[in-house]
Write a protein that holds these residues in place. Structure first.
Motif, PDB file in Angstrom:
ATOM      1  N   GLY A  40      -8.433  -2.360   5.755  1.00  0.00           N
ATOM      2  CA  GLY A  40      -9.713  -2.739   5.163  1.00  0.00           C
ATOM      3  C   GLY A  40      -9.558  -3.792   4.083  1.00  0.00           C
ATOM      4  O   GLY A  40     -10.346  -4.743   4.003  1.00  0.00           O
ATOM      5  N   LEU A  41      -8.544  -3.639   3.223  1.00  0.00           N
ATOM      6  CA  LEU A  41      -8.317  -4.622   2.169  1.00  0.00           C
ATOM      7  C   LEU A  41      -7.887  -5.965   2.756  1.00  0.00           C
ATOM      8  O   LEU A  41      -8.243  -7.027   2.224  1.00  0.00           O
ATOM      9  CB  LEU A  41      -7.259  -4.108   1.193  1.00  0.00           C
ATOM     10  CG  LEU A  41      -7.003  -4.954  -0.055  1.00  0.00           C
ATOM     11  CD1 LEU A  41      -8.285  -5.148  -0.854  1.00  0.00           C
ATOM     12  CD2 LEU A  41      -5.928  -4.318  -0.927  1.00  0.00           C
TER      13      LEU A  41
ATOM     14  N   ALA B  81     -11.032   0.814  11.116  1.00  0.00           N
ATOM     15  CA  ALA B  81     -10.774  -0.422  10.377  1.00  0.00           C
ATOM     16  C   ALA B  81     -10.321  -1.525  11.334  1.00  0.00           C
ATOM     17  O   ALA B  81     -10.705  -2.692  11.185  1.00  0.00           O
ATOM     18  CB  ALA B  81      -9.721  -0.176   9.300  1.00  0.00           C
TER      19      ALA B  81
ATOM     20  N   ASP C  31      -6.948   1.975   4.585  1.00  0.00           N
ATOM     21  CA  ASP C  31      -7.363   1.172   3.432  1.00  0.00           C
ATOM     22  C   ASP C  31      -6.631  -0.163   3.398  1.00  0.00           C
ATOM     23  O   ASP C  31      -7.195  -1.178   2.963  1.00  0.00           O
ATOM     24  CB  ASP C  31      -7.087   1.936   2.132  1.00  0.00           C
ATOM     25  CG  ASP C  31      -8.025   3.125   1.953  1.00  0.00           C
ATOM     26  OD1 ASP C  31      -8.994   3.231   2.732  1.00  0.00           O
ATOM     27  OD2 ASP C  31      -7.783   3.944   1.041  1.00  0.00           O
TER      28      ASP C  31
ATOM     29  N   SER D 175      -6.814   7.687   3.637  1.00  0.00           N
ATOM     30  CA  SER D 175      -7.683   6.510   3.622  1.00  0.00           C
ATOM     31  C   SER D 175      -9.149   6.915   3.645  1.00  0.00           C
ATOM     32  O   SER D 175      -9.523   7.937   4.236  1.00  0.00           O
ATOM     33  CB  SER D 175      -7.387   5.606   4.823  1.00  0.00           C
ATOM     34  OG  SER D 175      -6.112   5.033   4.716  1.00  0.00           O
ATOM     35  N   ARG D 176      -9.978   6.106   3.032  1.00  0.00           N
ATOM     36  CA  ARG D 176     -11.421   6.339   3.078  1.00  0.00           C
ATOM     37  C   ARG D 176     -11.994   5.973   4.445  1.00  0.00           C
ATOM     38  O   ARG D 176     -13.063   6.424   4.824  1.00  0.00           O
ATOM     39  CB  ARG D 176     -12.106   5.539   1.984  1.00  0.00           C
ATOM     40  CG  ARG D 176     -11.846   6.064   0.577  1.00  0.00           C
ATOM     41  CD  ARG D 176     -12.352   5.127  -0.481  1.00  0.00           C
ATOM     42  NE  ARG D 176     -11.581   3.887  -0.506  1.00  0.00           N
ATOM     43  CZ  ARG D 176     -11.803   2.894  -1.364  1.00  0.00           C
ATOM     44  NH1 ARG D 176     -12.787   2.989  -2.233  1.00  0.00           N
ATOM     45  NH2 ARG D 176     -11.055   1.810  -1.347  1.00  0.00           N
ATOM     46  N   MET D 177     -11.279   5.125   5.178  1.00  0.00           N
ATOM     47  CA  MET D 177     -11.698   4.722   6.521  1.00  0.00           C
ATOM     48  C   MET D 177     -10.516   4.929   7.460  1.00  0.00           C
ATOM     49  O   MET D 177      -9.375   4.594   7.121  1.00  0.00           O
ATOM     50  CB  MET D 177     -12.125   3.249   6.537  1.00  0.00           C
ATOM     51  CG  MET D 177     -12.523   2.733   7.910  1.00  0.00           C
ATOM     52  SD  MET D 177     -12.920   0.963   7.890  1.00  0.00           S
ATOM     53  CE  MET D 177     -14.350   0.976   6.818  1.00  0.00           C
TER      54      MET D 177
ATOM     55  N   ALA E 272      -1.898   5.039   2.835  1.00  0.00           N
ATOM     56  CA  ALA E 272      -3.315   4.748   3.117  1.00  0.00           C
ATOM     57  C   ALA E 272      -3.374   3.582   4.098  1.00  0.00           C
ATOM     58  O   ALA E 272      -3.676   2.441   3.727  1.00  0.00           O
ATOM     59  CB  ALA E 272      -4.058   4.431   1.827  1.00  0.00           C
TER      60      ALA E 272
ATOM     61  N   ASP F  19      -1.195   7.984   8.311  1.00  0.00           N
ATOM     62  CA  ASP F  19      -2.289   7.855   7.358  1.00  0.00           C
ATOM     63  C   ASP F  19      -2.677   9.241   6.832  1.00  0.00           C
ATOM     64  O   ASP F  19      -2.952  10.161   7.606  1.00  0.00           O
ATOM     65  CB  ASP F  19      -3.493   7.197   8.032  1.00  0.00           C
ATOM     66  CG  ASP F  19      -4.603   6.908   7.046  1.00  0.00           C
ATOM     67  OD1 ASP F  19      -4.568   5.827   6.437  1.00  0.00           O
ATOM     68  OD2 ASP F  19      -5.491   7.770   6.884  1.00  0.00           O
TER      69      ASP F  19
ATOM     70  N   PHE G  48       0.829  -1.203   0.000  1.00  0.00           N
ATOM     71  CA  PHE G  48       0.000   0.000   0.000  1.00  0.00           C
ATOM     72  C   PHE G  48       0.861   1.249   0.000  1.00  0.00           C
ATOM     73  O   PHE G  48       1.998   1.276   0.489  1.00  0.00           O
ATOM     74  CB  PHE G  48      -0.957   0.011   1.205  1.00  0.00           C
ATOM     75  CG  PHE G  48      -0.282   0.038   2.551  1.00  0.00           C
ATOM     76  CD1 PHE G  48      -0.094   1.232   3.229  1.00  0.00           C
ATOM     77  CD2 PHE G  48       0.143  -1.145   3.158  1.00  0.00           C
ATOM     78  CE1 PHE G  48       0.503   1.263   4.475  1.00  0.00           C
ATOM     79  CE2 PHE G  48       0.748  -1.118   4.411  1.00  0.00           C
ATOM     80  CZ  PHE G  48       0.928   0.083   5.073  1.00  0.00           C
TER      81      PHE G  48
ATOM     82  N   LYS H  90      -2.865   4.019  -2.423  1.00  0.00           N
ATOM     83  CA  LYS H  90      -3.912   3.000  -2.441  1.00  0.00           C
ATOM     84  C   LYS H  90      -3.318   1.671  -2.021  1.00  0.00           C
ATOM     85  O   LYS H  90      -2.096   1.483  -2.053  1.00  0.00           O
ATOM     86  CB  LYS H  90      -4.548   2.897  -3.835  1.00  0.00           C
ATOM     87  CG  LYS H  90      -5.350   4.137  -4.241  1.00  0.00           C
ATOM     88  CD  LYS H  90      -6.043   3.914  -5.568  1.00  0.00           C
ATOM     89  CE  LYS H  90      -6.886   5.114  -5.970  1.00  0.00           C
ATOM     90  NZ  LYS H  90      -7.985   5.367  -5.006  1.00  0.00           N
ATOM     91  N   ALA H  91      -4.190   0.744  -1.643  1.00  0.00           N
ATOM     92  CA  ALA H  91      -3.751  -0.589  -1.233  1.00  0.00           C
ATOM     93  C   ALA H  91      -4.096  -1.590  -2.330  1.00  0.00           C
ATOM     94  O   ALA H  91      -5.153  -1.507  -2.949  1.00  0.00           O
ATOM     95  CB  ALA H  91      -4.425  -0.985   0.081  1.00  0.00           C
TER      96      ALA H  91
END
Length: 328
Positions: A186-187, A220, A183, A213-215, A180, A210, A146, A149-150
């Motif tokens: 999360g992934l 997470a 992310d 990240s979207r979260m 991220a 971080d 990551f 993005k991851a």
């Protein structure tokens, strides 16, 4: 060793006798005149005998063949099989996901080798992680990298050589310059969704904070904890840096604590090696053994013998009947 998959099929052996007893053949007595040499008379007269004119009887050969074929058919229905020696298969009892930070800051050459030479952070991580992977032969592992993005480099697999090869091919910045972290967690959760093993371990390594990240990483981690995922977080880099170059130790500690895992910090290659040795001690390779006996069906043998006996007996009876008619 020979066994039977359906031994209850032998209960069908007395079935013909049961049918003969419950449903006997229809018999009817009628007035008749018995002639010696009846077949010669009809042949001389050029006529065919009508129904009931000749009393048919089963020979011993017919009865013997019928009994033998029925026994062979019951034997085939019981499905005899050759049972081989026990085979033991060892499978992993825990799935492991490696999430490696390859953001731009991982290009910094501030790690020190044992002889004091400077080394790129990612290169040091690769060298240490290669040894860690090699020591977990038989485990299932996945690789996530990551940056901004991851990405999943490899899903869960027992082919650890592939994991090592893919990790060796990663370069700094391939996933973007930023970090991220949330992310990546999360992934990893999504990657574990295909796993049917309850014990799940995520080893998360990052050298930055971080930034996109979207979260959030902590949220997470809460979700990961709810799914039974234990996170070991490793911080590398400079805690006193700024922006993406500052490793967020507090966030990594929070991620680990939320899931019942552990937090580690490494300043050089020797420290990173100690971290992975410590992880190997805290989460040793766990396996479960499955034992089974290979089975080879032999049902085709009694079926083939029954078919051969039936064909030979039918041919013999037809041939002997033709000879008998010629002699008569």
């Amino acid at each position: 060793m020979i066994g039977f998959a359906f031994p209850w099929a032998f209960l069908a052996l007395p079935l013909p006798l049961l049918v003969l007893w419950l449903v006997p053949a229809h018999k009817e007595q009628v007035p008749a005149l018995r002639f010696p040499f009846f077949r010669r008379i009809t042949r001389t007269a050029g006529t065919m005998p009508g129904p009931g004119a000749v009393v048919l009887s089963r020979s011993r050969l017919q009865m013997g063949v019928a009994v033998l074929v029925w026994c062979l058919l019951c034997l085939a229905m019981a499905r005899p099989e050759r049972i081989g020696d026990a085979v033991e298969v060892t499978r992993a009892a825990r799935d492991v996901v490696l999430a490696i930070d390859i953001s731009g800051s991982m290009d910094t050459r501030d790690f020190r080798t044992p002889d004091g030479a400077p080394k790129q952070r990612l290169a040091a991580v690769r060298d240490v992680v290669d040894g860690f992977i090699a020591g977990r032969d038989g485990d299932r592992m996945a690789l996530i990298v990551f940056g901004t993005k991851a990405y999943v480099q490899s899903p869960l697999t027992e082919d650890l050589d592939t994991i090592t090869t893919l990790l060796g091919q990663t370069q700094v910045g391939m996933a973007g310059p930023h970090t991220a972290l949330g992310d990546a967690v999360g992934l990893s959760i999504r990657t574990f969704e295909i796993s049917d093993i309850e014990q799940r371990l995520l080893i998360l390594l990052s050298d930055g904070a971080d930034t996109g990240s979207r979260m959030s990483p902590v949220n997470a981690a809460e979700i990961a904890a709810g799914k039974g995922i234990e996170i070991y977080a490793i911080g590398v880099g400079d805690p006193k840096g700024s922006g993406d170059n500052r490793v967020d130790l507090e966030t990594l500690k929070a991620i680990a604590s939320r899931t019942g895992g552990e937090f580690f910090f490494a300043e050089d290659e020797a420290g990173l090696t100690d971290v992975y040795d410590r992880i190997d001690t805290l989460a040793p390779r766990e396996t479960r053994s499955l034992s089974y006996r290979p089975k080879t069906s032999l049902a085709h043998i009694p079926l083939a013998v029954a078919a051969a006996i039936g064909i030979l007996a039918t041919g013999f009876l037809a041939f002997s009947g033709r000879i008998g008619r010629r002699t008569a």
